[in-house]
Design an enzyme around this catalytic site. Sequence first.
Site, PDB file in Angstrom:
ATOM      1  N   HIS A  40       1.135   0.915  -2.081  1.00  0.00           N
ATOM      2  CA  HIS A  40      -0.331   2.147  -2.018  1.00  0.00           C
ATOM      3  C   HIS A  40      -1.147   1.045  -2.199  1.00  0.00           C
ATOM      4  CE1 HIS A  40      -3.005   4.674  -4.377  1.00  0.00           C
ATOM      5  NE2 HIS A  40      -3.040   5.362  -3.595  1.00  0.00           N
ATOM      6  N   GLU A  67      -0.984   0.758   2.906  1.00  0.00           N
ATOM      7  CA  GLU A  67      -1.141   2.164   2.881  1.00  0.00           C
ATOM      8  C   GLU A  67      -2.897   1.896   2.494  1.00  0.00           C
ATOM      9  OE1 GLU A  67      -3.687   5.216   0.729  1.00  0.00           O
ATOM     10  OE2 GLU A  67      -2.949   3.376   0.123  1.00  0.00           O
ATOM     11  N   ASP A  69      -6.969   3.018   3.334  1.00  0.00           N
ATOM     12  CA  ASP A  69      -8.599   3.245   3.009  1.00  0.00           C
ATOM     13  C   ASP A  69      -8.952   3.231   4.115  1.00  0.00           C
ATOM     14  OD1 ASP A  69      -7.426   6.018   0.441  1.00  0.00           O
ATOM     15  OD2 ASP A  69      -7.394   3.509  -0.256  1.00  0.00           O
ATOM     16  N   HIS A  82     -11.506   2.665  -1.296  1.00  0.00           N
ATOM     17  CA  HIS A  82     -10.842   3.800  -1.765  1.00  0.00           C
ATOM     18  C   HIS A  82     -11.575   4.741  -1.396  1.00  0.00           C
ATOM     19  CE1 HIS A  82      -9.358   6.263  -4.246  1.00  0.00           C
ATOM     20  NE2 HIS A  82      -7.925   7.077  -3.548  1.00  0.00           N
ATOM     21  N   GLU A 150      -5.240   6.011   5.751  1.00  0.00           N
ATOM     22  CA  GLU A 150      -6.284   7.254   5.387  1.00  0.00           C
ATOM     23  C   GLU A 150      -7.858   6.924   6.009  1.00  0.00           C
ATOM     24  OE1 GLU A 150      -7.462   9.425   0.830  1.00  0.00           O
ATOM     25  OE2 GLU A 150      -5.814   7.869   1.156  1.00  0.00           O
TER      26      GLU A 150
END
Length: 293
Positions: A40, A67, A69, A82, A150
């Site tokens: 993450h 992962e 952002d 993020h 994301e």
Amino acid sequence: MRNRPVATVAGALVGLAASLLPAAGAQAAERHHAVVTIAHRGASAYAPENTLAAVDAAADLGITWVENDVQRTKDGELVILHDTSLARTTDVEQVFPGRAPWNVADFTLKEIEQLDAGSWFGPKFAGERVPTLEDYMDAVEDNDQKLLMELKAPELYPGIERQTLKELREDGWLDRDHVKNRLIVQSFDADSVKKVHRLRRDVKTGFLGTPAVAELPEYAAFADQINPQYKSIDAAYVSAVHEVKGPHGRPLEVFTWTIDDAPNAVKAARNGVDGIISNKPDVIRDAVKKTGR
């Protein structure tokens, strides 16, 4: 090839025995492939989140999937962060006082490149920067990793779907191998996921949330995954998601977030999830191994 410091990771491996869940959960686990562990924002328990150090920390732990952002600067560059504000994970308040709330969209890339994105986490990460998407993709490629990307708050950045896909293509990430095996694009914004699917129907996509079971066929028209917060699901929900086929003719998958402890990882695995997103991916990987998944 990029030049970057490689974070040294000292993560404690945790293995806990878990009690058996009801038969429905165990049966769900048996029907599906091994659980994927996703780091993450990189291995963000061990290095500052969404930095190249966090990517490398995941690699040092042997974690394949990371992962991140994606957001956009004032001058139209894509960066990895993020929060929509720079305040929590950089020294922007000291470098640019008086510009609250320090939103990413209010700063140029040149300004953001002046910020320290590592000292807040620990002194050994002082000088770590907010990476551009291009630099981040280079890091993932150098480490032979895979990416769960994301699109963060896409409503703030009109056209970010097309722009991101363009950059992925230019970086070599939309060829057959990457699209088939190494890339997933997700968002909390269903319209954004739809746009990605419409622009590149071959790219695997995920919707972040927990739609009602009756709504799953609607989401399956444009999303290959339903990726919910772990507390919002049980074995019955995971099974219902798997019963629906996504836009590429395969059963929908479930990547759940954010689990950092072994007991909840074991529970999620036995509920039948396909992936677990974690700040401590080594802990999750080792716990899940004990379930045989």
